[in-house]
Design a protein around this motif. Structure first.
Motif, PDB file in Angstrom:
ATOM      1  N   VAL A  93       1.144  -1.431   0.308  1.00  0.00           N
ATOM      2  CA  VAL A  93       0.461  -0.303  -0.348  1.00  0.00           C
ATOM      3  C   VAL A  93       0.919   1.381  -0.076  1.00  0.00           C
ATOM      4  N   GLN A  94       1.836   1.068   1.135  1.00  0.00           N
ATOM      5  CA  GLN A  94       2.987   2.292   0.883  1.00  0.00           C
ATOM      6  C   GLN A  94       3.006   2.787  -0.463  1.00  0.00           C
ATOM      7  N   PHE A  95       3.983   1.625  -1.107  1.00  0.00           N
ATOM      8  CA  PHE A  95       4.331   1.557  -2.635  1.00  0.00           C
ATOM      9  C   PHE A  95       3.408   1.892  -3.242  1.00  0.00           C
ATOM     10  N   ILE A  96       2.587   1.474  -3.397  1.00  0.00           N
ATOM     11  CA  ILE A  96       1.199   2.305  -4.132  1.00  0.00           C
ATOM     12  C   ILE A  96       1.403   3.361  -3.949  1.00  0.00           C
ATOM     13  N   GLU A  97       0.210   4.167  -2.692  1.00  0.00           N
ATOM     14  CA  GLU A  97       0.904   5.504  -2.881  1.00  0.00           C
ATOM     15  C   GLU A  97       1.765   6.873  -3.194  1.00  0.00           C
ATOM     16  N   GLU A  98       2.866   5.481  -2.074  1.00  0.00           N
ATOM     17  CA  GLU A  98       3.870   7.154  -1.887  1.00  0.00           C
ATOM     18  C   GLU A  98       4.778   6.769  -3.579  1.00  0.00           C
ATOM     19  N   GLU A  99       5.083   5.549  -4.169  1.00  0.00           N
ATOM     20  CA  GLU A  99       5.763   5.748  -4.999  1.00  0.00           C
ATOM     21  C   GLU A  99       5.178   5.884  -5.935  1.00  0.00           C
ATOM     22  N   LEU A 100       4.084   4.688  -6.713  1.00  0.00           N
ATOM     23  CA  LEU A 100       2.596   5.277  -7.591  1.00  0.00           C
ATOM     24  C   LEU A 100       2.459   6.367  -8.044  1.00  0.00           C
ATOM     25  N   LYS A 101       2.301   7.122  -6.954  1.00  0.00           N
ATOM     26  CA  LYS A 101       1.471   8.699  -6.582  1.00  0.00           C
ATOM     27  C   LYS A 101       0.034   7.657  -6.988  1.00  0.00           C
ATOM     28  N   MET A 102      -0.717   6.720  -6.298  1.00  0.00           N
ATOM     29  CA  MET A 102      -1.883   6.105  -6.994  1.00  0.00           C
ATOM     30  C   MET A 102      -3.304   6.353  -5.364  1.00  0.00           C
ATOM     31  N   GLU A 103      -3.885   6.420  -5.678  1.00  0.00           N
ATOM     32  CA  GLU A 103      -5.199   6.072  -5.019  1.00  0.00           C
ATOM     33  C   GLU A 103      -5.662   4.399  -4.877  1.00  0.00           C
ATOM     34  N   LEU A 104      -5.625   4.301  -4.026  1.00  0.00           N
ATOM     35  CA  LEU A 104      -6.038   2.532  -3.430  1.00  0.00           C
ATOM     36  C   LEU A 104      -7.284   2.444  -3.159  1.00  0.00           C
TER      37      LEU A 104
END
Length: 122
Positions: A93-104
């Motif tokens: 989740v941290q990778f998706i939100e911080e690195e990919l800048k996506m909302e999950l």
């Protein structure tokens, strides 16, 4: 065993999107050849990538893979429809939100259609 009625949910999502003048494409093919279960567009703007997960096996890896392919396709929001209790995803989740800048968002099947209605009215 819990199962998602994938075809029914996708049909209903397409109908809701159609009523709101949005385009919902099932089995959306990305430029790199991967597939997204449902892609929702407003004109040319990519709104949401939706993935249906009907298995609890390898869910962390599946969520990560779904996020990467949605990100590469140009989506900034990803919804995972998942009928089981969600395990801790930790760094994923941290990778998706911080690195990919996506909302999950991880949604139960019954939450999915309501979320489409909410987002579309914004």
């Amino acid at each position: 065993m819990v199962k998602i009625k994938v075809k029914t949910l996708l049909r209903e999502a397409e109908a809701i999107c159609s009523m709101k003048s949005l385009l919902a494409i099932r089995e959306y093919r990305t430029e790199d050849g991967s597939r997204i279960d449902l892609a929702i567009f407003s004109g040319e703007k990519k709104l949401v990538a939706v993935e249906m997960e009907n298995s609890f096996k390898w869910i962390r890896q599946r969520v990560l893979y779904n996020a990467v392919k949605a990100h590469r396709a140009g989506f900034h929001e990803l919804w995972i429809v998942y009928p089981f209790k969600m395990p801790q995803l930790g760094w994923v989740v941290q990778f998706i939100e911080e690195e990919l800048k996506m909302e999950l968002s991880i949604l139960q099947p019954e939450e999915f259609l309501e979320k489409i209605k909410e987002v579309i009215t914004l």
